[in-house]
Structure formats: C-alpha cells, structure tokens
Enzyme design. Sequence first.
Site, PDB file in Angstrom:
ATOM      1  N   SER A 145       0.840  -1.194   0.000  1.00 15.08           N
ATOM      2  CA  SER A 145       0.000   0.000   0.000  1.00 15.08           C
ATOM      3  C   SER A 145       0.883   1.256   0.000  1.00 15.08           C
ATOM      4  O   SER A 145       1.752   1.398  -0.859  1.00 15.08           O
ATOM      5  CB  SER A 145      -0.941  -0.057   1.210  1.00 15.08           C
ATOM      6  OG  SER A 145      -1.886   0.973   1.173  1.00 15.08           O
ATOM      7  N   ARG A 214     -11.909   7.183   9.355  1.00 10.84           N
ATOM      8  CA  ARG A 214     -11.692   5.737   9.353  1.00 10.84           C
ATOM      9  C   ARG A 214     -12.776   5.012   8.555  1.00 10.84           C
ATOM     10  O   ARG A 214     -12.492   4.081   7.793  1.00 10.84           O
ATOM     11  CB  ARG A 214     -11.649   5.202  10.787  1.00 10.84           C
ATOM     12  CG  ARG A 214     -11.392   3.710  10.898  1.00 10.84           C
ATOM     13  CD  ARG A 214     -10.064   3.326  10.281  1.00 10.84           C
ATOM     14  NE  ARG A 214      -9.716   1.937  10.533  1.00 10.84           N
ATOM     15  CZ  ARG A 214      -8.652   1.338  10.025  1.00 10.84           C
ATOM     16  NH1 ARG A 214      -7.828   2.000   9.236  1.00 10.84           N
ATOM     17  NH2 ARG A 214      -8.389   0.072  10.303  1.00 10.84           N
ATOM     18  N   ASP A 312      -9.530  -3.734  -6.254  1.00 12.69           N
ATOM     19  CA  ASP A 312      -8.954  -2.601  -5.519  1.00 12.69           C
ATOM     20  C   ASP A 312      -9.366  -1.296  -6.202  1.00 12.69           C
ATOM     21  O   ASP A 312      -8.970  -1.025  -7.330  1.00 12.69           O
ATOM     22  CB  ASP A 312      -7.424  -2.739  -5.498  1.00 12.69           C
ATOM     23  CG  ASP A 312      -6.747  -1.762  -4.556  1.00 12.69           C
ATOM     24  OD1 ASP A 312      -7.376  -0.755  -4.174  1.00 12.69           O
ATOM     25  OD2 ASP A 312      -5.575  -2.006  -4.204  1.00 12.69           O
ATOM     26  N   HIS A 345      -8.705  -3.548  -1.679  1.00 18.40           N
ATOM     27  CA  HIS A 345      -7.348  -3.118  -1.336  1.00 18.40           C
ATOM     28  C   HIS A 345      -6.765  -3.895  -0.156  1.00 18.40           C
ATOM     29  O   HIS A 345      -5.572  -4.152  -0.096  1.00 18.40           O
ATOM     30  CB  HIS A 345      -7.342  -1.616  -1.037  1.00 18.40           C
ATOM     31  CG  HIS A 345      -5.981  -1.095  -0.703  1.00 18.40           C
ATOM     32  ND1 HIS A 345      -4.941  -1.113  -1.616  1.00 18.40           N
ATOM     33  CD2 HIS A 345      -5.466  -0.593   0.444  1.00 18.40           C
ATOM     34  CE1 HIS A 345      -3.854  -0.608  -1.044  1.00 18.40           C
ATOM     35  NE2 HIS A 345      -4.137  -0.292   0.197  1.00 18.40           N
ATOM     36  N   ASP A 346      -7.620  -4.239   0.794  1.00 13.93           N
ATOM     37  CA  ASP A 346      -7.153  -4.933   2.010  1.00 13.93           C
ATOM     38  C   ASP A 346      -6.876  -6.419   1.788  1.00 13.93           C
ATOM     39  O   ASP A 346      -6.552  -7.127   2.742  1.00 13.93           O
ATOM     40  CB  ASP A 346      -8.193  -4.799   3.126  1.00 13.93           C
ATOM     41  CG  ASP A 346      -7.846  -3.690   4.103  1.00 13.93           C
ATOM     42  OD1 ASP A 346      -6.804  -3.035   3.906  1.00 13.93           O
ATOM     43  OD2 ASP A 346      -8.615  -3.482   5.056  1.00 13.93           O
TER      44      ASP A 346
END
Length: 366
Positions: A145, A214, A312, A345-346
């Site tokens: 990342s 967040r 992503d 993405h994670d």
Amino acid sequence: MSDARQYFQLPTPFAMKRGGSLHGAHVAYETWGTLSAERDNALLILTGLSPSAHAAANDIDPSPGWWEEMIGPGKAIDTSRWFVICVNSLGSDKGSTCPASIDPATGEPYRLTFPDLSLEDVAHASHAMVTSLGIDKLACLIGCSMGGMSALAYMLLHPGSVRTHISVDTAPQAQPFAIAIRSLQREAIRLDPHWNDGQYDNERYPDIGMSIARKLGVITYRSAMEWNGRFARIRLDPEQREDQPFGFEFQVESYLEGHAQRFVRTFDPNSYLYLSRASDWFDISEYGNGSVLEGLKRIHIEQALVIGVSTDILFPLEQQEQIAEGLEAAGANVQFVALDSPQGHDAFLVDIENYSRAIGGFLSRL
C-alpha cells in the site's frame, strides 16, 4: 508483554525533502530471524499508513502482528532463511518521530510545526536504519500500500541498495479518486471542532473526525462485491438501532462504527494528516520528466514481483501493471500477479492463501 521495538537515531539534522529538518529524530523497527555473516539475507518491509513495525509475533513480543500469517518459520516470508526487518514510517505515531513527538527546540509536541512530510523522507529514514545494521544491499524490499510507494522512492533514491522487490497493492502515484477520498478524510478531521488546528488533547479530542475518516477508509479498503456478500441490505434488530432521528438502521453502518471506534484513539490525528498528504504528494513521474514510465525506468533491480487485485478501487490494477511495465523496461525480470480476491485493497491482509502462494513462491526462487 515486552516491547520488541528497537529504535534507530536518525542523523541530526535530518533534512526533509520539502524543507525543514528534524533534530534528534528516530524510527522504530522490529526484526525476525538471523542476519547471515555475509549480511546478504535481509528483507525489509515498508508498511501502509496505519500499521506499526510489529508485523508478526517474536520472542520478545508474542502478540500477533498485522501480517502474522505471512511471516515466520516455514511461512511465505520464511524467517529461518530471511532476516526480516519491518520499520515504522517516519511521521507515524507507532514509535517513530511524528507530529505528536516532543520538539527538542521547544519542549512541546511538534503538532503542526512538524516539517512537511514526504514518502521520500520515509524512504531515506528507512535506508539510514538499514545501513546502520551493516546491510549494504537488501536481498528483497517489500512494500504494501503506502509502503509500496515508499519502496519505489527507496529504490530510486538509493540505487544499488536493493536486489529484488515485491510490490503489493500500491501505485507509482496517487490517482484523483484516491486523492479525493484522502482529502475527505483529512477534511473530516480538520472540521472536527476538537481538532482545534492540531491543538487537541485527551479531554478535547477529534473523535468524530477520526471516526468519519476511518469509515471512509474502510469503505475504500474493501470492494462493493464484498460489502454485498457480507451485509446485503440486512437491517439491525430493533433493540440494536439508535433511538434518534436518522440513526443507524443497517448492519453495514454498525460494522463501520465498530471499526471506527477501535481505531479512533489508537492513531494520532495529526500524524494521520501528515502521512495521508504524503501519500497524495508522492509521484514517481517527478523523476521521469513527467512520465511515470520514465521515472520507474530509473529503478535498477534484478527481479520483481508485482501483485495487485482486480477489486482494488484505491490502487487500481492498471497502476500495478504500470509498475510491472516500468521495472521490466528498466531491465528487471518481473512477475506480475493479478488476483481476483473480493476483499479489495485490504486483500493482502485477508486473502493470505493467495498472497502467500505468490510471495512465498517468488522468495523461494531467489
């Protein structure tokens, strides 16, 4: 639980790319495995925006790390073979000098007097730490990342210091969508009255701003496919709903709230702002006369593995393709792996099986 963190004192003054310098600064790091007599088996991991240097359990700190299933004896990153180092980014409050640190010149926290931070500064600080261990050349540099951007800066600014590279879910520059999201995250923090131009404390703390930031992050770290699969349109039971106008009604809202609450007080808001903006500023084309490809062609390594995931939205697959193409044009032997993990993405933190196969396979062939 003992702290496995080690600290490296950066040279003073430590000059920053965009002006200003730090005095008496340090970065935190952790290690696993044993450095060979030839010092040729070192593997450095540069992290995303929020993780600490505690990537995996070790003898001193047995608590699970953020990449626990990836690092250890017999795992993809095999610590019986590699000497693994994970460094906490300069500017992060997980042990390294950051806006929450004390400025030796004033005896007060830096807050917004901390110099403008770039990922090039993160790269320089990491390189200084590695060389302090007597390591002239990394066997492999892994960047995940934001850390993948820092890794590109590391290899470009310190030619000859890296033999091979693993690029994980990253980009050679931030695209407008990623910048827009991070801009909104920063705005949420800045508009929280408790942020108070960076002058908050534990009593008056920008909880709401950090919570919204967040939530925005978590939404973009995963994919719409995964949100649909996990939550569909399931509503909360009546007793779980908020008794107020427009309160939470759907399970996905409650999930995001839980994520935000676990994060809010664990990361310094000013540090978050600095690192977030550093991610937006990074652009490899600065080193290639405005061309991403020409910037990447200035990186000279032997081999690379570039991994991306089709779901992503923050660092889209075509950006990983750009990295692979650029490193190949510079003469590296490049393996490109496109995964279809639904986690977005994670995925590199969740789809350990597929990432392990790619990373472990690459490392085993070195």
